[in-house]
Design a protein around this motif. Sequence first.
Motif, short mmCIF file in Angstrom:
data_model
loop_
_atom_site.label_atom_id
_atom_site.label_comp_id
_atom_site.label_asym_id
_atom_site.label_seq_id
_atom_site.Cartn_x
_atom_site.Cartn_y
_atom_site.Cartn_z
N GLY A 42 0.81 -1.22 0.00
CA GLY A 42 0.00 0.00 0.00
C GLY A 42 0.84 1.27 0.00
N THR A 43 1.95 1.24 0.72
CA THR A 43 2.81 2.42 0.81
C THR A 43 3.29 2.84 -0.57
OG1 THR A 43 3.58 1.48 2.91
CG2 THR A 43 4.79 3.38 2.06
N ASN A 44 3.79 1.86 -1.34
CA ASN A 44 4.27 2.17 -2.69
C ASN A 44 3.12 2.55 -3.62
OD1 ASN A 44 6.84 -0.31 -2.36
ND2 ASN A 44 6.95 1.87 -2.00
N ALA A 101 -6.13 2.32 2.81
CA ALA A 101 -5.40 1.11 3.17
C ALA A 101 -6.16 0.25 4.18
CB ALA A 101 -4.04 1.49 3.74
N GLU A 102 -6.88 0.91 5.10
CA GLU A 102 -7.54 0.19 6.19
C GLU A 102 -9.02 -0.06 5.92
OE1 GLU A 102 -6.68 2.52 9.71
OE2 GLU A 102 -4.52 2.29 9.43
N SER A 103 -9.52 0.45 4.79
CA SER A 103 -10.98 0.51 4.65
C SER A 103 -11.56 -0.34 3.52
CB SER A 103 -11.42 1.96 4.51
OG SER A 103 -10.97 2.52 3.30
N ASN A 134 -1.79 -7.66 8.58
CA ASN A 134 -2.75 -7.34 9.65
C ASN A 134 -4.04 -6.71 9.13
OD1 ASN A 134 -1.80 -4.87 8.91
ND2 ASN A 134 -1.42 -4.13 10.97
N LYS A 135 -4.17 -6.57 7.81
CA LYS A 135 -5.37 -5.91 7.28
C LYS A 135 -6.54 -6.91 7.18
CE LYS A 135 -3.75 -1.66 6.55
NZ LYS A 135 -2.32 -1.53 6.84
N THR A 136 -7.72 -6.40 6.83
CA THR A 136 -8.92 -7.24 6.78
C THR A 136 -8.73 -8.44 5.85
OG1 THR A 136 -10.29 -5.32 7.23
CG2 THR A 136 -11.40 -7.22 6.23
C1 LIG Z 1 -1.36 -0.42 6.27
C2 LIG Z 1 -1.38 1.02 5.90
C3 LIG Z 1 -0.68 1.55 4.78
C4 LIG Z 1 0.26 0.83 3.91
O1 LIG Z 1 0.28 -0.43 3.85
P1 LIG Z 1 1.42 -1.45 3.43
O2 LIG Z 1 0.69 -2.33 2.50
O3 LIG Z 1 1.81 -2.10 4.68
O4 LIG Z 1 2.53 -0.70 2.76
C5 LIG Z 1 -0.85 2.87 4.47
N1 LIG Z 1 -1.61 3.67 5.20
C6 LIG Z 1 -2.27 3.23 6.28
C7 LIG Z 1 -3.13 4.17 7.03
C8 LIG Z 1 -2.17 1.89 6.67
O5 LIG Z 1 -2.81 1.47 7.77
#
Ligand SMILES: *Cc1c(COP(=O)(O)O)cnc(C)c1O
Length: 383
Positions: free
Chosen positions: A74-76, A190-192, A216-218
């Motif tokens: 998600g970061t990338n 990312a969390e939703s 750790n995500k859904t």
């Molecule tokens: C988990 C998360 C990310 C990025 O996720 P990765 O896949 O771990 O790089 C970005 N923003 C928020 C708010 C997150 O919780």
Amino acid sequence: MFEQFVAFVRELYRVQPEEFIPLHVPRFWGNEKKYVLDCIDSTFVSSVGEYVNRFERMMAEIAGTKYAVATVNGTNGLQVALRIAGVVPGDLVVTQPLTFIATCNAIRYQGADPLFVDVDESTLGLSAAKLESFFEEVTYLNNQGECIHQASGKRIAACVPMHTFGHPVEIDTIASICQKNQVPLIEDSAESLGSYYRNQHTGTFGLAGVFSFNGNKTVTCGGGGAIVTNDEVLAAKAKYLTTQAKVPHAWEYVHDEIGYNYRLPNINAALACAQLEQLPLFLSRKREVAESYGQYLTSLGQNFVREPEAAASNYWLNAILLRDREERESFLEYTNKSGVMTRPVWQLMHHLPMFKNCLREDVVVAEKLADRLVNIPSSVPEN
Ligand SMILES: *Cc1c(COP(=O)(O)O)cnc(C)c1O
């Protein structure tokens, strides 16, 4: 209340006495092994393959967008979305101080600086009202139609709200404020995954939205991300940038820009496809957990964080709002000692050394929440 809470969580997750209860663990109940083995048998385990294409189609369908582009995480994904939105070194990007570090890291990867606007207590995310007064009071549109921050003279190149713990911000209002001020909106969703605002999936209100499939995500695929958008040019650009900016050619290696090796490997996508098939099940079980917590904690006179009005949250991580920092510390101490994992919300971004000199508006609500917010176990229960 602490002792009762620990007993309640033990019952909720039906664990043995003394057994440790983590904050959030993945469940592999579907076709995970089948698809991963199939992927290995196919030999297409890397950045080309059927699963990664299928994952993109599934994500676009879930989000209700025309396109989805798979990324390594998600970061990338956020970084690529910001780059396509036109964020360049020296720019400012408006975001909230209460977020996970990845939001601000992605902004910095583009050489830009976050500018912090406060959150709302009702959503835990970027405040639409405060965003509106921010634009009205301290920014202006220049002759090129760019939004300029008066005091610094810097350009505001994007706005990145984040849907904290899966609870949607007032995203329709935020989208119209951004539009009025000609600032591209990139949602950190990312969390939703599975969270909706007025029946529209989060991540789809602006130029692009970004999801994460971290452990750790859904829904998880080990590591992974997805950029969703309705913009054909943006989607094509995202695919190109995440595959080393390769220009299609029958045999030549043609690259005409600095790109990234950010495409999700097919083997991770195989896991993601199997997990996404179970999203409706995970969402309904997570909602049941949240309802149980809500009822029980309210009966104890505690403040359980509920989904905002007009929103359907995925209840990724449940949270409780304690009285003050002191009560928060004793709650963390007691629960963790008793084998029930709880965690305080992230430290506010402007308290961290890398972002302490960044511009910010008044962030009192974030400060107040950071002292009191604690996440409690939120995995999908086994049965
Ligand atoms: C988990 C998360 C990310 C990025 O996720 P990765 O896949 O771990 O790089 C970005 N923003 C928020 C708010 C997150 O919780």
